[in-house]
Design a protein around this motif. Structure first.
Motif, PDB file in Angstrom:
ATOM      1  N   LEU A 169       6.346   2.351 -14.503  1.00 41.32           N
ATOM      2  CA  LEU A 169       6.116   2.527 -13.069  1.00 41.32           C
ATOM      3  C   LEU A 169       6.007   4.008 -12.742  1.00 41.32           C
ATOM      4  O   LEU A 169       6.631   4.851 -13.377  1.00 41.32           O
ATOM      5  N   LYS A 170       5.223   4.319 -11.731  1.00 41.24           N
ATOM      6  CA  LYS A 170       4.945   5.715 -11.396  1.00 41.24           C
ATOM      7  C   LYS A 170       6.194   6.414 -10.858  1.00 41.24           C
ATOM      8  O   LYS A 170       7.056   5.815 -10.225  1.00 41.24           O
ATOM      9  N   SER A 171       6.263   7.713 -11.099  1.00 41.47           N
ATOM     10  CA  SER A 171       7.406   8.527 -10.699  1.00 41.47           C
ATOM     11  C   SER A 171       7.289   8.969  -9.242  1.00 41.47           C
ATOM     12  O   SER A 171       6.215   8.876  -8.634  1.00 41.47           O
ATOM     13  N   LEU A 172       8.392   9.489  -8.721  1.00 40.92           N
ATOM     14  CA  LEU A 172       8.366  10.036  -7.359  1.00 40.92           C
ATOM     15  C   LEU A 172       7.407  11.209  -7.283  1.00 40.92           C
ATOM     16  O   LEU A 172       6.659  11.339  -6.308  1.00 40.92           O
ATOM     17  N   LYS A 173       7.400  12.058  -8.297  1.00 46.15           N
ATOM     18  CA  LYS A 173       6.478  13.196  -8.320  1.00 46.15           C
ATOM     19  C   LYS A 173       5.032  12.722  -8.179  1.00 46.15           C
ATOM     20  O   LYS A 173       4.259  13.280  -7.387  1.00 46.15           O
ATOM     21  N   GLN A 174       4.651  11.695  -8.928  1.00 48.65           N
ATOM     22  CA  GLN A 174       3.279  11.175  -8.846  1.00 48.65           C
ATOM     23  C   GLN A 174       2.979  10.657  -7.447  1.00 48.65           C
ATOM     24  O   GLN A 174       1.901  10.902  -6.901  1.00 48.65           O
ATOM     25  N   CYS A 175       3.922   9.925  -6.869  1.00 47.60           N
ATOM     26  CA  CYS A 175       3.705   9.360  -5.533  1.00 47.60           C
ATOM     27  C   CYS A 175       3.576  10.462  -4.485  1.00 47.60           C
ATOM     28  O   CYS A 175       2.658  10.447  -3.659  1.00 47.60           O
ATOM     29  N   VAL A 176       4.508  11.416  -4.504  1.00 49.93           N
ATOM     30  CA  VAL A 176       4.497  12.504  -3.525  1.00 49.93           C
ATOM     31  C   VAL A 176       3.226  13.333  -3.673  1.00 49.93           C
ATOM     32  O   VAL A 176       2.562  13.676  -2.682  1.00 49.93           O
ATOM     33  N   ASP A 177       2.873  13.652  -4.907  1.00 54.35           N
ATOM     34  CA  ASP A 177       1.679  14.474  -5.130  1.00 54.35           C
ATOM     35  C   ASP A 177       0.405  13.756  -4.680  1.00 54.35           C
ATOM     36  O   ASP A 177      -0.486  14.371  -4.076  1.00 54.35           O
TER      37      ASP A 177
END
Length: 341
Positions: free
Chosen positions: A320-328
């Protein structure tokens, strides 16, 4: 044969439609009114997509016409539609009844008009249907796919957030009850997807506005803040909209996901964690947004009750995607819209 997607004009719904179209499914999208449905068809500009109007979810026959006319051609159903609003006059009328009636209505319509053609139904529930929020601070407690929010129709009607949690809980319970009682009448398999707070880009850049949908507005608010007082405190679980859409479609296709509550969360976050990623990843924001207290982020070591979805992750078999990926992803889209990227 087609996939019927409700809530198709919403943030998650559009991603689900895109996931289906990318896998070459024919999609019938449900919208509250034909104008919204037609706008969706124009946006995707894909010959495999059509739209129907269903009107108000609280009407138990809202889906009858669709399944009368298209039932023989619908193989899969993804039920994303559920009310999510905070300007509420009546918790029952605005949240609880539409959520419960929406799922009861679509399942009854399938039973009446498409019991032989629909092979799989996937319903969007929510992380809000899992925990006992009065015990979230207790680190001896674990919440997972087996957990149910113990709220009642009466006790949830204290504020919009608790009423929303109740609406998701009662709707999912209604769906499982229907499925258990009608296994011998309908042929479809059933599963639910329970996403936590959903972050991620809009499918179309044209859907980026000054204010975003409720979950992404959290990131939008932080990246436009000039001081910590501008930022509404929030600590909860998160996931990527792309992952959630992918899980919905996989649940249609993979037998090992049938009959399951699929809890989609990548982990915990606090708005401080969002600040940490923004300050690290976007030089144009540094000095314009607060720094806060970087060490107070909870992404690595969340406090309180243990929240885990090991079973779901093992079934899905992809990271599952990370918070960094989502925020970016969200921030890049917003900054492009504003001409800052």
């Amino acid at each position: 044969m087609s996939v019927f997607v409700t809530g198709a004009t919403g943030f998650l719904g559009k991603h689900v439609v895109k996931e289906c179209l990318d896998k070459n499914y024919t999609v019938i999208a449900a919208a509250r009114d034909q104008e919204k449905g037609d706008a969706l068809v124009r946006q995707f500009n894909n010959p495999n997509l059509s739209a129907v109007s269903i009107g108000d979810l609280e009407k138990l026959d809202a889906f009858d016409e669709t399944f009368k006319n298209h039932g023989n051609h619908i193989k899969y159903v993804i039920h994303c539609a559920s009310p999510a609003k905070w300007d509420i006059y009546s918790y029952e009328k605005d949240l609880l009844i539409p959520a419960r009636n929406g799922v009861r209505g679509i399942l009854e319509s399938i039973k009446k008009y498409a019991s032989d053609s629909v092979e799989n139904v996937v319903m969007t529930s929510s992380f809000m249907a899992i925990p006992d929020f009065s015990k979230m601070g207790d680190n001896s407690i674990t919440f997972n796919e087996d957990s149910w929010n113990p709220t009642t129709w009466e006790t949830c009607q204290t504020d919009p957030l608790n009423a929303y949690a109740g609406s998701k809980t009662f709707a999912e319970q209604e769906a499982w009850k229907f499925y258990e009682e009608n296994k011998d009448v309908v042929k479809f398999k059933f599963s639910t997807v329970l996403p936590s707070y959903i972050f991620g880009p809009q499918v179309f850049d044209t859907d980026v506005h000054e204010h975003l949908n409720a979950s992404n507005e959290t990131i939008n608010q932080v990246l436009h803040a000039t001081k910590m007082e501008d930022i509404q405190p929030l600590s909860t679980q998160f996931c990527s909209v792309k992952d959630v859409a992918r899980v919905h479609v996989l649940a249609l296709e993979q037998n090992n996901l049938s009959g399951k509550r699929l809890f989609v969360t990548s982990g915990a976050f606090d708005v401080q964690d969002i600040l940490n990623h923004l300050n690290a990843d976007f030089p144009q924001l540094k000095g314009n947004i607060p720094v806060g207290t970087p060490s107070k982020g909870i992404e690595i070591n969340p406090p309180g009750a243990v929240i885990e979805n090991k079973r779901t992750r093992e079934l899905l078999g992809f990271p599952l995607k990370s918070l960094k990926q989502c925020v970016d992803d969200v921030t890049k889209q917003v900054l492009r819209h504003e001409g800052r990227l």
